[in-house]
Design a protein around this motif. Sequence first.
Motif: not given
Length: 268
Positions: A123-133, A157-169
């Motif tokens: 919302t304020i341009g301060k996200s911490a985002t992981g993405v897999a493609m 950019e991360v491996e898709e399986d790592d997005l679960h950890a990114v979500t948690a963190l």
Amino acid sequence: MRSIAFIGAGSMAEAVMAGIVEQGVLEPKNIFVTNKSDEKRLLSLKQQYGISILTDKYLLHEVDLIVFATKPKDIQKAMADTAPFINEQAAILSVIAGVSIQTLENGLGNRPIARSMPNTSATIGKSATGVAMNVAVDDDMRRHILGLLGGIGLVKEVEEDDLHAVTALSGSGPAYVYYLAEALEAAAMTKGLSKDVARELIIQTIEGAAAMMRQTKTEPAELRKHVTSPNGTTEAGLKALEGRLFKEAIAECIDKAEARSRELGVLS
């Protein structure tokens, strides 16, 4: 990228949308949004951000990027309802916890698909985002997607399986910080500080500590030691946290959140 359509209008969709508008990534008139049935919500978003309501699914054929931002349980219906109207060249970006690229490919076909996990600080341009493609995302589309997500904060950019950890963190992370702030504020008030004073001190303390980590590049453990004098106040406070198994509690927090992310993927 000329236009984006959001399928879903919840808090995460709004956070990303607000970040795109505030950071000037795309003109508001070229951002479209729709949801299942809440017209009042759509009107509110239009009034607040100047975006456009997607009144006809046929308009999806003209959109470059479709952002799926539904609840995980609603993704199958959302894909079934929109797939016939999406241009074959359009890319897909998901901001839904747990939903795999394979699930999106099954519902939307073989096309460029990116799965991401921003957080509400977008919302304020301060996200911490992981993405897999997926492999269908070419270099040009990768630049567009990374540029879009980079416009709302940090993106990795991360491996898709790592997005679960990114979500948690980091996906859930703001809530952990707010919970800490709640606890600090409540404790400070029991010691006689007013709520306003306590809150301002807490906000500055959190901002200052984060800035120290970023600017000095020093390990958190080392920074902690710099603050901790032998037999001093900080050491006394840290011993209380150790006694309450603070690190173990944090580890369990991340573990439970990651496990739930995986469960949501199965349920979708």
